[in-house]
Design an enzyme around this catalytic site. Structure first.
Site, PDB file in Angstrom:
ATOM      1  N   GLY A  80      25.900  13.395 -27.948  1.00  0.00           N
ATOM      2  CA  GLY A  80      26.374  12.137 -27.353  1.00  0.00           C
ATOM      3  C   GLY A  80      27.065  11.215 -28.340  1.00  0.00           C
ATOM      4  O   GLY A  80      27.680  10.219 -27.948  1.00  0.00           O
ATOM      5  N   ARG A 100      29.888 -13.493 -22.828  1.00  0.00           N
ATOM      6  CA  ARG A 100      29.118 -14.561 -22.193  1.00  0.00           C
ATOM      7  C   ARG A 100      27.903 -14.979 -23.012  1.00  0.00           C
ATOM      8  O   ARG A 100      27.337 -16.027 -22.790  1.00  0.00           O
ATOM      9  CB  ARG A 100      28.726 -14.149 -20.767  1.00  0.00           C
ATOM     10  CG  ARG A 100      29.919 -14.299 -19.837  1.00  0.00           C
ATOM     11  CD  ARG A 100      29.622 -13.836 -18.444  1.00  0.00           C
ATOM     12  NE  ARG A 100      29.451 -12.402 -18.398  1.00  0.00           N
ATOM     13  CZ  ARG A 100      29.008 -11.752 -17.344  1.00  0.00           C
ATOM     14  NH1 ARG A 100      28.678 -12.413 -16.265  1.00  0.00           N
ATOM     15  NH2 ARG A 100      28.902 -10.441 -17.362  1.00  0.00           N
ATOM     16  N   HIS A 159      36.079 -15.374 -22.122  1.00  0.00           N
ATOM     17  CA  HIS A 159      35.171 -16.178 -21.304  1.00  0.00           C
ATOM     18  C   HIS A 159      35.122 -17.623 -21.825  1.00  0.00           C
ATOM     19  O   HIS A 159      35.072 -18.566 -21.037  1.00  0.00           O
ATOM     20  CB  HIS A 159      33.779 -15.551 -21.319  1.00  0.00           C
ATOM     21  CG  HIS A 159      32.792 -16.386 -20.588  1.00  0.00           C
ATOM     22  ND1 HIS A 159      32.884 -16.612 -19.235  1.00  0.00           N
ATOM     23  CD2 HIS A 159      31.724 -17.089 -21.028  1.00  0.00           C
ATOM     24  CE1 HIS A 159      31.895 -17.403 -18.870  1.00  0.00           C
ATOM     25  NE2 HIS A 159      31.186 -17.708 -19.945  1.00  0.00           N
ATOM     26  N   ASP A 189      33.281 -23.579 -11.461  1.00  0.00           N
ATOM     27  CA  ASP A 189      32.300 -24.305 -12.269  1.00  0.00           C
ATOM     28  C   ASP A 189      33.054 -25.253 -13.204  1.00  0.00           C
ATOM     29  O   ASP A 189      34.267 -25.138 -13.371  1.00  0.00           O
ATOM     30  CB  ASP A 189      31.389 -23.347 -13.064  1.00  0.00           C
ATOM     31  CG  ASP A 189      32.174 -22.328 -13.875  1.00  0.00           C
ATOM     32  OD1 ASP A 189      33.197 -22.703 -14.471  1.00  0.00           O
ATOM     33  OD2 ASP A 189      31.774 -21.148 -13.900  1.00  0.00           O
ATOM     34  N   LYS A 216      28.388 -25.626  -9.978  1.00  0.00           N
ATOM     35  CA  LYS A 216      27.573 -24.390 -10.012  1.00  0.00           C
ATOM     36  C   LYS A 216      26.551 -24.449 -11.143  1.00  0.00           C
ATOM     37  O   LYS A 216      26.877 -24.886 -12.241  1.00  0.00           O
ATOM     38  CB  LYS A 216      28.498 -23.183 -10.237  1.00  0.00           C
ATOM     39  CG  LYS A 216      27.762 -21.874 -10.441  1.00  0.00           C
ATOM     40  CD  LYS A 216      28.703 -20.746 -10.835  1.00  0.00           C
ATOM     41  CE  LYS A 216      28.611 -20.426 -12.315  1.00  0.00           C
ATOM     42  NZ  LYS A 216      29.427 -19.292 -12.717  1.00  0.00           N
ATOM     43  N   ASP A 226      38.889 -17.682 -11.590  1.00  0.00           N
ATOM     44  CA  ASP A 226      37.794 -17.447 -12.545  1.00  0.00           C
ATOM     45  C   ASP A 226      38.252 -16.425 -13.577  1.00  0.00           C
ATOM     46  O   ASP A 226      39.224 -15.701 -13.351  1.00  0.00           O
ATOM     47  CB  ASP A 226      36.540 -16.935 -11.812  1.00  0.00           C
ATOM     48  CG  ASP A 226      35.255 -17.385 -12.492  1.00  0.00           C
ATOM     49  OD1 ASP A 226      35.319 -17.825 -13.662  1.00  0.00           O
ATOM     50  OD2 ASP A 226      34.189 -17.294 -11.866  1.00  0.00           O
TER      51      ASP A 226
HETATM   52  C1  R5P Z   1      30.975 -18.070 -15.610  1.00  0.00           C
HETATM   53  O1  R5P Z   1      30.956 -18.999 -16.361  1.00  0.00           O
HETATM   54  C2  R5P Z   1      32.126 -17.124 -15.501  1.00  0.00           C
HETATM   55  O2  R5P Z   1      33.344 -17.768 -15.581  1.00  0.00           O
HETATM   56  C3  R5P Z   1      32.035 -16.335 -14.234  1.00  0.00           C
HETATM   57  O3  R5P Z   1      32.087 -17.230 -13.151  1.00  0.00           O
HETATM   58  C4  R5P Z   1      30.761 -15.583 -14.143  1.00  0.00           C
HETATM   59  O4  R5P Z   1      30.436 -15.023 -15.357  1.00  0.00           O
HETATM   60  C5  R5P Z   1      30.863 -14.538 -13.071  1.00  0.00           C
HETATM   61  O5  R5P Z   1      29.654 -13.859 -12.989  1.00  0.00           O
HETATM   62  P1  R5P Z   1      29.054 -13.400 -11.607  1.00  0.00           P
HETATM   63  O6  R5P Z   1      30.155 -12.699 -10.865  1.00  0.00           O
HETATM   64  O7  R5P Z   1      27.916 -12.510 -11.985  1.00  0.00           O
HETATM   65  O8  R5P Z   1      28.590 -14.643 -10.899  1.00  0.00           O
END
Ligand code: R5P
Length: 324
Positions: free
Chosen positions: A47, A105, A139, A178, A201, A227
């Site tokens: 692997g 993230r 991100h 958000d 959010k 997003d």
């Molecule tokens: C959050 O801050 C990001 O911009 C995305 O909204 C988030 O990571 C998306 O994750 P999920 O689809 O699991 O809600």
């Protein structure tokens, strides 16, 4: 050697990849009219990753295009081993091209006894021997600061906004799901002359989202939620529902990176979303293809190809976005 002298000694530009998104890399090569470099990125029987570059790369300007998308640990390990390989093969310069930067993230210690994995990945890429990073829609833009090598941060914004521009946008509102996404949503709002709204959010856990109120007027308007990525789909689906409750008409979604893990596709199928636009930074899973005409994949290959050309020729990348 300083950057200027290094550029002067560069010979060829060469593009290589591992196994994370070969189709995208082939499209980038088409844009640049150069063949994809010859390398075998396979597995040993146990692997472990086995890499062999099958052409001369001494003195070359190497671009390794490898989004660190699922299977994220395999994609990352292939990238690191490829970088090591080119460094030992005496390439002049190595640019790690991550159209999608995984582990982004985890970018701060938001509670005790947790890692900052986005920084660890930056350390690994640098330590492996990358001279530059080219990436897209991180991100959090601050992740650029985790690197002490030059970072070029592209936005999928020109590709996504061109797609939506085909509609009459006079009764549209752009929505950030958000507060962290307001800056990028404002870019769309200014550029496409749409009003701006924001969803309140709160994330309670990796798969648990709580959505409160909406700031801005969405009643009677079509909405585009912008997003950086869709992972479990929780954020987008909850935002779509709350917008509907507030009287929005049709709801569209634009997200650069279709991570789409777990039951994301099932959630998206049930959500009040008319169309989802994503890009090809990550290959679309078989499941996601089940969304049929509700999902539209836009290619960022020309953007990446143009940025690679500009890095190679030492010309401005920021002007790709200001010339819009
Ligand atoms: C959050 O801050 C990001 O911009 C995305 O909204 C988030 O990571 C998306 O994750 P999920 O689809 O699991 O809600």
């Amino acid at each position: 050697m300083d950057e200027k002298n290094r550029i002067e000694t560069l010979n060829d530009i060469k593009i290589f990849t591992g196994n994370s998104n070969r189709a995208l890399v082939e499209r980038v090569c088409d844009y640049l009219s150069i063949p994809l470099g010859n390398a075998t990125v396979g597995r040993f029987p146990d692997g472990e990753i086995d890499v062999k570059v099958d052409e001369d790369v001494r003195g070359a300007d190497i671009f390794i295009i490898q989004p660190t998308c699922p299977p994220v640990n395999d994609s990352l390990a292939e990238l690191l081993i490829l970088i090591d390989c080119f460094k030992r093969a005496s390439s002049a310069r190595i640019t790690a091209v991550l159209p999608y930067y995984g582990y982004a993230r985890k970018d701060r210690k938001d509670e005790g006894r947790v890692p900052i994995t986005a920084k660890l990945v930056a350390n690994l890429i640098t330590k492996a021997g990358a001279d530059r990073l080219l990436t897209m829609d991180l991100h959090a833009a601050q992740i650029q600061g985790f690197f002490d090598i030059p970072v070029d941060h592209l936005l999928a914004f020109p590709v996504i906004s061109d797609y939506f521009r085909e509609n009459d946008l006079s009764d549209f509102v752009v929505v950030s799901p958000d507060v962290g996404g307001i800056k990028i949503a404002r870019l769309y709002s200014n550029h496409l002359h749409m009003r701006l709204a924001v969803v309140d959010k709160r994330r309670m856990g990796p798969e648990e989202i709580e959505v409160g109120f909406v700031i801005g007027d969405v009643e009677g308007r079509n909405a585009i939620i912008i997003d950086d990525l869709i992972a479990t789909g929780g954020s987008i689906c909850q935002a779509a529902r709350v917008l509907k409750e507030k009287g929005a008409k049709d709801i569209y979604v634009a997200a650069t990176h279709p991570v789409l893990c777990g039951v994301a596709v099932e959630k998206l199928k049930e959500a009040p979303i008319k169309k989802i636009a994503v890009t090809d930074t990550i290959p679309l899973s078989k499941d996601a293809k089940g969304l049929g005409s509700r999902i539209k994949v836009l290619t960022v290959s020309n953007l990446l190809g143009e940025a690679i050309k500009r890095i190679h020729t030492n010309t401005s990348i920021s002007s790709m976005f200001t010339e819009q």
